[in-house]
Design an enzyme around this catalytic site. Structure first.
Site, short mmCIF file in Angstrom:
data_model
loop_
_atom_site.label_atom_id
_atom_site.label_comp_id
_atom_site.label_asym_id
_atom_site.label_seq_id
_atom_site.Cartn_x
_atom_site.Cartn_y
_atom_site.Cartn_z
N ARG A 19 0.74 -1.03 0.24
CA ARG A 19 0.00 -0.05 -0.06
C ARG A 19 0.93 1.35 0.11
O ARG A 19 2.19 1.19 -0.03
CB ARG A 19 -1.04 0.07 1.42
N ASP A 40 5.68 -7.41 2.20
CA ASP A 40 4.84 -6.82 3.21
C ASP A 40 4.68 -7.76 4.30
O ASP A 40 4.19 -9.01 4.06
CB ASP A 40 3.55 -6.04 2.66
N ASP A 62 8.62 -9.95 6.70
CA ASP A 62 9.00 -9.33 7.87
C ASP A 62 10.28 -8.88 7.99
O ASP A 62 11.39 -9.57 8.07
CB ASP A 62 8.84 -10.24 9.08
N VAL A 63 10.50 -7.64 7.78
CA VAL A 63 11.77 -7.15 7.63
C VAL A 63 12.67 -6.97 9.05
O VAL A 63 13.74 -6.62 8.89
CB VAL A 63 11.59 -5.28 7.11
N ASN A 89 11.39 0.32 2.11
CA ASN A 89 10.29 1.39 2.30
C ASN A 89 9.48 1.15 3.31
O ASN A 89 8.77 1.92 3.90
CB ASN A 89 9.46 1.29 0.92
N TYR A 154 10.06 8.46 16.02
CA TYR A 154 10.01 8.29 14.59
C TYR A 154 11.08 9.21 13.90
O TYR A 154 11.98 8.93 13.21
CB TYR A 154 8.58 8.73 14.13
N LYS A 158 14.41 8.07 11.53
CA LYS A 158 14.65 8.64 10.25
C LYS A 158 16.06 9.29 10.22
O LYS A 158 16.64 9.42 9.00
CB LYS A 158 13.43 9.50 9.61
N THR A 189 -1.13 9.29 2.68
CA THR A 189 -1.28 7.74 2.76
C THR A 189 -1.97 7.47 4.01
O THR A 189 -2.11 8.52 4.81
CB THR A 189 0.03 7.06 2.61
#
Length: 277
Positions: A19, A40, A62-63, A89, A154, A158, A189
């Site tokens: 998505r 995903d 699962d990253v 991503n 967050y 980043k 999004t």
């Protein structure tokens, strides 16, 4: 104008591709002739997206799990071909004051947003270095160049992605492997649902981020900021004295944008999903 020849036939892996920015990017690249593999954690949605667009490969990923990531990339290379571009991503953005953030959520943000990017980059590099070609693109955020109340962890994640990617770019200089960061502003999004961006600045559309990534693959460079205006302001603000920069940010509404100004009802579905183990 993008040189389509530089996109056509490339095998591109996109994490968090079911998505949002990931799916928009996959769709844009496929339209230009790239072979797309999306992964995903949401197995149902990644299958729906993969089937609907007839991507070359799609599956659960699962990253934060080395076995999951390794086996996913193995299967892509077995069924589609050697990976040319890896786009890390996948990421989450729960909001709220740090003191109210459960340790489980703090770890989840860092596991997905930082460890997932590090793990993916490591696995991608290991495959690309012997071929002396490839491109790792890590999705950061303009939040990685600033500080926004309500997004402390967050923001930290980043900032980490930017520092990590810049270091890889120098560490593997002249290896044939390219490294890039993408820094979106608040994007329309699900991740940005219920949140209003700073005054005077519009939110980006996922297709705009996708277009920037397409251009980045065709002509690699270290960073791209989207939108151009938000990116310009981010750079300018960082040159100002701290008190002036912070005052300007507050005047634009950033002090409350991810706290009191959040529409909790509109954001609930995303927060519930982002916070679920």
């Amino acid at each position: 104008m993008t040189d389509v020849a530089k996109i056509r036939g490339k095998v591109v892996v996109i994490t968090g591709g079911a998505r949002g920015i990931g799916l928009a990017t996959a769709t844009a690249l496929q339209a230009l002739g790239a072979e797309i593999a999306i992964g995903d954690i949401d197995e149902t949605t990644v299958k729906e997206s993969g089937v609907a667009r007839d991507f070359a490969y799609y599956g659960k990923l699962d990253v934060t799990d080395p076995r999951s990531f390794e086996s996913f990339l193995d299967e892509v290379e077995r069924t589609v071909g050697p990976i040319d571009v890896l786009i890390n991503n996948a990421g989450i953005m729960p909001t709220g004051k740090l003191v109210d953030e459960p340790d489980q959520i703090t770890r989840r943000i860092l596991d997905i947003n930082v460890y997932g990017v590090i793990l993916g980059s490591k696995l991608g590099i290991a495959r690309m270095l012997p071929r002396k070609r490839g491109h790792v693109i890590n999705i950061a955020s303009l939040a990685g160049e600033t500080h926004i109340p309500g997004l402390a962890t967050y923001n930290a994640s980043k900032h980490a992605v930017l520092g990590f990617t810049d270091t890889l770019r120098e560490e593997y200089r002249r290896s044939g492997v390219e490294f890039s960061s993408v820094l979106p502003t608040l994007t329309n999004t699900e991740l940005g649902s219920g949140v209003s961006g700073p005054k005077l600045l519009r939110s980006a559309e996922p297709e705009e981020i996708a277009d920037a990534i397409v251009a980045l693959i065709a002509t690699p460079k270290s960073k791209v900021r989207v939108t151009a205006m938000a990116g310009f302001l981010s750079q300018v603000v960082n040159l100002l004295p701290e008190s002036v920069a912070d005052g300007l940010a507050r005047a634009l509404g950033s002090g409350d944008a991810f706290l009191g100004a959040v529409d909790a009802e509109k954001r609930k579905a995303y927060e519930d999903r982002a916070r679920s183990a």
